[in-house]
Scaffold this motif. Sequence first.
Motif, PDB file in Angstrom:
ATOM      1  N   LEU A 165      -8.866  -6.764   7.778  1.00  0.00           N
ATOM      2  CA  LEU A 165      -8.173  -5.598   8.270  1.00  0.00           C
ATOM      3  C   LEU A 165      -8.103  -5.066   9.643  1.00  0.00           C
ATOM      4  N   ARG A 166      -9.334  -4.598   9.284  1.00  0.00           N
ATOM      5  CA  ARG A 166     -10.510  -4.775  10.980  1.00  0.00           C
ATOM      6  C   ARG A 166     -10.444  -5.155  12.119  1.00  0.00           C
ATOM      7  N   ASN A 203      -6.415   2.239   8.172  1.00  0.00           N
ATOM      8  CA  ASN A 203      -7.635   2.117   7.625  1.00  0.00           C
ATOM      9  C   ASN A 203      -6.730   1.447   5.671  1.00  0.00           C
ATOM     10  N   LEU A 204      -6.878   1.018   4.889  1.00  0.00           N
ATOM     11  CA  LEU A 204      -6.331   0.888   2.948  1.00  0.00           C
ATOM     12  C   LEU A 204      -5.644   2.281   2.750  1.00  0.00           C
ATOM     13  N   ARG A 205      -6.478   3.453   3.086  1.00  0.00           N
ATOM     14  CA  ARG A 205      -6.294   4.693   2.633  1.00  0.00           C
ATOM     15  C   ARG A 205      -5.046   4.873   3.055  1.00  0.00           C
ATOM     16  N   ASP A 206      -4.961   4.759   4.846  1.00  0.00           N
ATOM     17  CA  ASP A 206      -3.786   5.321   5.222  1.00  0.00           C
ATOM     18  C   ASP A 206      -2.785   4.077   5.336  1.00  0.00           C
ATOM     19  N   GLY A 236     -10.808  -4.967   3.456  1.00  0.00           N
ATOM     20  CA  GLY A 236     -10.106  -3.879   4.839  1.00  0.00           C
ATOM     21  C   GLY A 236     -11.164  -4.577   5.592  1.00  0.00           C
ATOM     22  N   LYS A 237     -12.373  -6.019   5.631  1.00  0.00           N
ATOM     23  CA  LYS A 237     -12.404  -6.363   6.765  1.00  0.00           C
ATOM     24  C   LYS A 237     -11.710  -7.306   7.765  1.00  0.00           C
ATOM     25  N   TYR A 249       2.525  -4.710  11.278  1.00  0.00           N
ATOM     26  CA  TYR A 249       1.772  -5.015   9.964  1.00  0.00           C
ATOM     27  C   TYR A 249       2.195  -6.202   9.164  1.00  0.00           C
ATOM     28  N   SER A 277      -8.517  12.003   6.700  1.00  0.00           N
ATOM     29  CA  SER A 277      -7.118  11.196   7.076  1.00  0.00           C
ATOM     30  C   SER A 277      -5.788  11.668   7.146  1.00  0.00           C
ATOM     31  N   SER A 306      -6.248   2.784  15.188  1.00  0.00           N
ATOM     32  CA  SER A 306      -7.164   2.111  13.527  1.00  0.00           C
ATOM     33  C   SER A 306      -6.128   2.927  12.232  1.00  0.00           C
TER      34      SER A 306
END
Length: 439
Positions: free
Chosen positions: A348-349, A361-364, A345-346, A238, A226, A359
């Motif tokens: 966040l989704r 995620n935490l890596r982003d 993470g859940k 956010y 990504s 979409s």
Amino acid sequence: MAKLTKPFIEQIPATGKLQVIYDDDKKAPSGFGVTVSPKGVKSYFVRYAYNGIDKRAVIGKVADWSLTAARLEAEDMRKAFAQGRDLKAERRAAIEAAKQARRDTREGRNTLEALIGDYHAYLKARGKPSAGEAYRRLKRHVIDAQPDLAKKPAREIVPDDVMTIIRKVAGEGKERTADQVRAYLRAAYSIAMRAPYDPLLPAELKDYGVQSDPTAPIAVIPVRTSERVLTRKELVNYLHAIEGEDLQQKALKLALYAGGQRMSQLLRAKLSDYDAEHKTLTLYDGKGKRAQPRVHVLPLGPVAASIVRGLVERARSLSSDESEDQGPPFLFASRGAAMYPGEPGKYLRELIDANGWPSFNLRDVRRTVETEMARLGIGKDIRAHVLSHGIGGLQDKHYDRHAYTTEKREALRKWERHLAGLMAPKKKAGKVVALGARA
């Protein structure tokens, strides 16, 4: 022939040749006697005929049998011979059956499922944050999904077996998970193969008898990397969405304000890892092949320090009735243990789904933090120390022992000022849907 007695047998000398002496005592069964090997080892035997062929069956060593017991055993054996039984063959079969039973028992213990369990224990003992995630992946996609393979001896697993596991996961559209399962299995087999020759590895791992790695021929599954970076507007939305008292919100907020920290490391922070006087939080980076986790000290900015103070008070209140023998509590304690790394993470989704956001995620988020820090003029080396990137050059590994505390503190304060600017009234957020409070 001679009348055998214990004293007589004891005084028979070794002659360098095999001696066969039959018992002439009337009490002795026909064909009973003693042999003396060239080196002097003495054994009782009985002679019998089977299918017209003379044979000699060993009863046992003289040292292990009394003369009376040996004669009685010889009598029983002759009766068995008279019934047409070949006791020599039966004894060989019994010995082989015992060996097979031992092999079955050993293989029953040393299954692929057992290897996965020992691999998990090995990671936990080394303090690897990935221990829980590795076991959950392998349990779900190997032990539960492929029970027949899981019960198979680990040393009998072949590449086709591994491909059966990997193909099923990849076929569900989970390429990244499939490659993680492959990597975890490869690591488990690697330590099982090294265990007999590495004194630092657990002794039980050498019992698997693994001689080859069935994952070796399996190709790495390419996963699209990504490049997602949140826009300023997305980052503002956010920031507003994670303002709250929910424990998952606090985890997401602290990870962001503390400079994009890895969630798995942050959630394992304990009460004793916070230095209130110097406002530092110590994390332990066990990522990669390190024998010991790297100490990662974060000099927190005002907002991050405020979040941690609240977590410290919460942890103390939760542990007030517990025994000190249990050790310092986790800052993000959930149901008596560290919060599972997948929970934020859940959350966040669910937040993304509720707001209809594109979409990420935490890596982003972590990538966004580094990108924004670069725009703020924070140097690459300092960013690496803040985000605990792999620092593997010769100079960094062996010579540079500077802690970079002052530089990291300045960078994190600059980062917090940047976030405060984004949260200013002129940077209005879009309509943000907040999730309900969690227990």
